[in-house]
Design a protein around this motif. Sequence first.
Motif, PDB file in Angstrom:
ATOM      1  N   ARG A   1       0.821  -1.216   0.000  1.00 37.35           N
ATOM      2  CA  ARG A   1       0.000   0.000   0.000  1.00 37.35           C
ATOM      3  C   ARG A   1       0.852   1.262   0.000  1.00 37.35           C
ATOM      4  O   ARG A   1       0.567   2.217  -0.734  1.00 37.35           O
ATOM      5  N   SER A   2       1.889   1.319   0.798  1.00 42.61           N
ATOM      6  CA  SER A   2       2.671   2.552   0.888  1.00 42.61           C
ATOM      7  C   SER A   2       3.423   2.838  -0.405  1.00 42.61           C
ATOM      8  O   SER A   2       3.718   3.994  -0.712  1.00 42.61           O
ATOM      9  N   PHE A   3       3.734   1.780  -1.181  1.00 43.11           N
ATOM     10  CA  PHE A   3       4.391   1.995  -2.468  1.00 43.11           C
ATOM     11  C   PHE A   3       3.432   2.694  -3.420  1.00 43.11           C
ATOM     12  O   PHE A   3       3.798   3.668  -4.098  1.00 43.11           O
ATOM     13  N   LEU A   4       2.195   2.230  -3.485  1.00 45.04           N
ATOM     14  CA  LEU A   4       1.187   2.905  -4.301  1.00 45.04           C
ATOM     15  C   LEU A   4       0.991   4.340  -3.823  1.00 45.04           C
ATOM     16  O   LEU A   4       0.913   5.285  -4.614  1.00 45.04           O
ATOM     17  N   TYR A   5       0.942   4.482  -2.520  1.00 45.92           N
ATOM     18  CA  TYR A   5       0.716   5.773  -1.874  1.00 45.92           C
ATOM     19  C   TYR A   5       1.787   6.792  -2.289  1.00 45.92           C
ATOM     20  O   TYR A   5       1.486   7.905  -2.732  1.00 45.92           O
ATOM     21  N   VAL A   6       3.053   6.417  -2.160  1.00 46.32           N
ATOM     22  CA  VAL A   6       4.133   7.365  -2.447  1.00 46.32           C
ATOM     23  C   VAL A   6       4.220   7.654  -3.938  1.00 46.32           C
ATOM     24  O   VAL A   6       4.578   8.771  -4.349  1.00 46.32           O
ATOM     25  N   CYS A   7       3.898   6.684  -4.784  1.00 46.70           N
ATOM     26  CA  CYS A   7       3.933   6.911  -6.233  1.00 46.70           C
ATOM     27  C   CYS A   7       2.856   7.906  -6.649  1.00 46.70           C
ATOM     28  O   CYS A   7       3.091   8.771  -7.514  1.00 46.70           O
ATOM     29  N   ILE A   8       1.675   7.813  -6.050  1.00 39.07           N
ATOM     30  CA  ILE A   8       0.616   8.775  -6.342  1.00 39.07           C
ATOM     31  C   ILE A   8       1.019  10.157  -5.842  1.00 39.07           C
ATOM     32  O   ILE A   8       0.856  11.172  -6.545  1.00 39.07           O
ATOM     33  N   GLY A   9       1.565  10.219  -4.630  1.00 43.17           N
ATOM     34  CA  GLY A   9       2.007  11.502  -4.088  1.00 43.17           C
ATOM     35  C   GLY A   9       3.078  12.145  -4.948  1.00 43.17           C
ATOM     36  O   GLY A   9       3.052  13.361  -5.206  1.00 43.17           O
ATOM     37  N   ALA A  10       4.029  11.338  -5.431  1.00 40.81           N
ATOM     38  CA  ALA A  10       5.104  11.866  -6.273  1.00 40.81           C
ATOM     39  C   ALA A  10       4.559  12.355  -7.611  1.00 40.81           C
ATOM     40  O   ALA A  10       5.039  13.364  -8.151  1.00 40.81           O
ATOM     41  N   THR A  11       3.556  11.663  -8.154  1.00 44.54           N
ATOM     42  CA  THR A  11       2.955  12.083  -9.421  1.00 44.54           C
ATOM     43  C   THR A  11       2.241  13.419  -9.256  1.00 44.54           C
ATOM     44  O   THR A  11       2.370  14.323 -10.093  1.00 44.54           O
TER      45      THR A  11
END
Length: 691
Positions: free
Chosen positions: A235-245
Amino acid sequence: MQSKRYIICGNPSFQIPAGFEDDALRFHLHGVDDEFKITLSIADIHRSMYKDVPVRYHDLLEIATYVYCADQAWQRGQRDADDFGGNWRRQFHFVIPVDDVAFWNSPEVRSCLAEVLGFLSDDHYEFDFVDAPNRPVLQQFLSLNEKGELLGFPEQVMMFSGGLDSLGGAVEEIVNSKRRVVLVNHRSSTKLDKIYRRLAAKLDAKAPQCPKPYHVRVTVHKKKWMNKDYTQRGRSFLYVCIGATIAKMLGLGSVRFYENGVISMNLPIAAQVVGGKATRTTHPRVIHGFRKLLSLVAHEPVTVETPFIWKTKAEVVELIARAGCQDMIGDSISCTHTWEISSAYPHCGTCSQCVDRRFAVLAADVGEHDPIDMYLADVFTDVRTNKAGEAHDEDRLLYAGYVERANQVANVKSVVDFLVRFPEAARVIKYLEGQPDAVAQRIFDMYKRHSNEVARVIDAMIAHHATALRQRTLPANALLRIVYESHLPVSTSAIAGGAQEVPENAFRRAGDHWEYRFGDHRSFRLVTANVGARYINHMLAHPHESTPVVELVVGATLDPFDPMLGDSGDVADDQAVREYRREAQELFDELERAREMGSGERVEGLHEELAKIEAAISEARGLGGRSRKAQSGRERIRKAFQAAVRRAREKIAEGDPEFAEHLKKCIRCGTDPIYRPDSNTKWETRPAIAD
């Protein structure tokens, strides 16, 4: 089922190797087959943010979404310690269509992905990236907020889970620092929508005194059959990728996770929550991996920050209260058991996050703002039961381990002793900014403060429930009963309330560690797994029974009565050398930790021990690496066995001198080792898992 699974994403024409076809998982974000359809939605994007971003970020979002879904669609082994280490770890092989195939297939990028995800979820990852022809544009994931445009330019993107720590981060950014922020909220369950909306409304109410935050809501919709595993480590990987985008869309170069340092570093509190069973969402090594990967994607430095890394959760709660936002505490959500909770009871009261939350709000003296009637079970006085009315054993171990870790930290007198007792702390030092000795001191000081917070709360709760404890009217597995009776000479059979039978003495394998209890100790303690612990386990399981040392060490690979083990035994020498080398590897690991924490005296002592082992190997091998015939193979095996047991005993002595002395007194390490307790000491043991 295969131990390895292929995850075929986006319907590529990929030939799955023979034998793996039946177990392959399939997902797609753009196809028409509803059974395998995943929908990623990033809602409440303002029109001025609605712009094209580089294709690599589109690739990144899809990769992260597939990883997140596969993580839940393939169930791990069960929660109990016996399954840990076998069925717990999974092997994923992803096949994912992307636009920038050359970039994602580069060794540096694939290695970075596999390393950060492997540590984050405690699984093994492999990737094949293929062409993605005619893929829709990124905007398909974005939903406009038609209510208005951005008022002022956002200064920071932060991950907002709705928990206490992220609430503290929002308060710090919005109220204390008066910064304009974007709060990215991943809603894993629709049942939490009302809670999130209520919290968002209270944050918005701080305007016009403070800059109004922008809320970006992220959801992933998928079929129920994909929800098989409860851990959600991806979950946190998806989370940080969305935040970075989103940060890229705004022209910003950083994202922030607000998580307290005790949870981020997450030293083990019980044997069943070591390794990947303990969340690594914001572990310093994971954050380091996120920075590296996102910087590769952006082709420029990207910062992933954890501003609360040196705070305890109680200190975060105190920050919220000082800012006058204590009325928001009750609206935050911390529980990990989202499948069990409801809007009436947003917290289960028994998971590690609920335990940590209750200790924090009470230590910060704001308990009235965290109503206990919003918990399905009182952390201190209730227990969670299954359908048969039986208490969950993992909860009992969690409670005992949580308090025991605090007790152990309280008794540690120096940074060096702390890092020896908790080697996981030493391993995070290189991922944190600052000189190693200063970083080690800050970690030690933070855990000391947390230990004091736990002690204060426990003392206060014991005083508050003194009558119920004295009369034993609380459930036997309630946290306060476990703590209160941990050093009382009360047999488990005397405990009322349907208590589970708990052995007085136990020494058994639990994943990457061994757990043990001895005498009046009412909670389990941990010792790092090594070969000496395996020998001790065998002898405790067979008291008063001598076993030839060769049989113990070599096992079924040798016949203990083979004449070759007399005065010249190549095979015995080989086995002795292997045991010496295993011992040496443990010393090398400890040497690395000693160097990281700058303990010159310990480094020197370890070098001396390594020199002895090297001499023993040379003696066993002789000149030119050939096995010596002059000395007894049995004798060399005996020495290797004795050294391994001694090392295990020394590790135990760090936390339990009484048990270590018992082992020293009752174990004889001759040619036929034997365990002779003074009385009829009974042990619960489980068959040792081969190293």
